[in-house]
Design a protein around this motif. Sequence first.
Motif, mmCIF file in Angstrom:
data_model
loop_
_atom_site.group_PDB
_atom_site.id
_atom_site.type_symbol
_atom_site.label_atom_id
_atom_site.label_comp_id
_atom_site.label_asym_id
_atom_site.label_seq_id
_atom_site.Cartn_x
_atom_site.Cartn_y
_atom_site.Cartn_z
ATOM 1 N N LYS A 80 0.839 -1.214 0.000
ATOM 2 C CA LYS A 80 0.000 0.000 0.000
ATOM 3 C C LYS A 80 0.873 1.264 0.000
ATOM 4 N N GLY A 82 0.367 5.801 0.066
ATOM 5 C CA GLY A 82 -0.472 7.004 0.110
ATOM 6 C C GLY A 82 0.432 8.224 0.105
ATOM 7 N N ALA A 340 -3.696 0.411 7.220
ATOM 8 C CA ALA A 340 -4.745 1.428 7.060
ATOM 9 C C ALA A 340 -4.154 2.805 6.782
ATOM 10 N N PRO A 342 -1.769 4.285 4.790
ATOM 11 C CA PRO A 342 -1.729 4.876 3.434
ATOM 12 C C PRO A 342 -3.133 5.121 2.886
ATOM 13 N N ARG A 343 -4.059 4.191 3.184
ATOM 14 C CA ARG A 343 -5.437 4.346 2.667
ATOM 15 C C ARG A 343 -6.121 5.551 3.293
ATOM 16 N N ALA A 346 -4.806 8.720 1.778
ATOM 17 C CA ALA A 346 -5.308 8.940 0.420
ATOM 18 C C ALA A 346 -6.766 9.402 0.464
ATOM 19 N N ALA A 347 -7.551 8.840 1.405
ATOM 20 C CA ALA A 347 -8.981 9.167 1.469
ATOM 21 C C ALA A 347 -9.225 10.533 2.107
#
Length: 363
Positions: A80, A82, A340, A342-343, A346-347
């Motif tokens: 992953k 981000g 979680a 990096p996600r 990004a979100a």
Amino acid sequence: MRRTNTLILGGGPAGAAAAITLARHGAAPLLIERARETGDALCGGFLSWRSIDRLETLGVSRDALGGHAIERVRIFAGTKRGEVPLPGRAVGVSRRKLDTLLLARAVAQGACVERGVAARRAERGRAILADSAVIACETLFLATGKHDCRGLARPHGHGDPMLGLRIRLPASPALTKMLGAAIELHLFRGGYAGLLLQEDGSGNLCMAVGKARLAEAGGDPRRLLAELGDESRALSERLALGDIAGSIDAIGAVPYGWRVRTSEAGLFRLGDQAAVIPSLAGEGMGIALASGVMAARYHLAGGRGAAKAFQAALAQRTRIPMMSAGALGALAATRRGRLAAPRLLAAFPTLGAAIAQLTRIAL
Ligand SMILES: Cc1cc2nc3c(=O)[nH]c(=O)nc-3n(C[C@H](O)[C@H](O)[C@H](O)COP(=O)(O)OP(=O)(O)OC[C@H]3O[C@@H](n4cnc5c(N)ncnc54)[C@H](O)[C@@H]3O)c2cc1C
């Protein structure tokens, strides 16, 4: 026995910031630095926008500092990734450069800097040097940073001690293209690595890793790096640009999270001797500079008796950055949290900027 009013032990960012501020107001401190030549201390080299501002107030200009512009943070965990912008423009700069500028500034302001002699032991009111000379002082500023000084050592924590490791990646077009204006954080089981470009285009890859994780690799940092490369393609690509067989700098048992809350008359603890923020926040130098300036101001206003009030005020000012960085470290320590991160970035791009601000010490 020599006597001085204010004695500073250690010429890193904390000691130098105190020396500049005291000298600027005519207090003529004596600073003892054990290294004869300014080395390149083990450090990730990330200097935040706030630290750059603080350096300006100390007389170290942006132009003199130079450094490589850092505008984004990129996080990797497993496969992953981000990336988000930082809330301000930071720089990647070597400690050799920063420490040289700060100590030169201290001397220019009138501080007396003695190099190449270490304090063997310190206590309130005096220091005993490696050559057995004794310096008596009204006030001691303890700024020996990552290294404890006998007599005033920080307590050792429990649990898995964290170690610092550093490898250098030589300047190359491939490295410049890969990193650009980002600081990278590579999260892995048992630690993390920060990577950025410095003023000369070389890469500084600095890791904080649990002793247990290193022990799994037989205590061999090169084997650990090989294992980490097997776990992460991104890290493997970056390590391939360095000389893994070359020298690896190491520092033992970094007491992350440690923070002193009180002191006694005549003893001011600065920098890492006052608070050790998890290094993934990239704010240790910020705290060092802020604490040096703040200690000097308290001393100028209230003399040796102001130490207790200074230490309490510094503890208060470092509370939110330390708590925020501690929470980040705790998140990165779990597999779920790592994956979680990096996600989440990004979100919620503004989350990254908010965390980057929360982990800074106020000016
Ligand atoms: C792996 C890792 C990565 C990091 N990355 C970053 C980052 O990217 N950004 C950031 O802001 N912070 C980072 N930090 C934290 C940062 O390096 C420290 O918080 C900062 O150096 C503290 O400054 P200081 O002046 O207190 O101590 P130091 O920088 O440790 O300086 C102490 C000085 O005292 C001298 N000294 C030591 N003992 C004696 C003695 N007995 N007598 C005389 N002199 C002595 C030393 O030679 C040294 O010059 C990182 C830390 C680690 C471990």
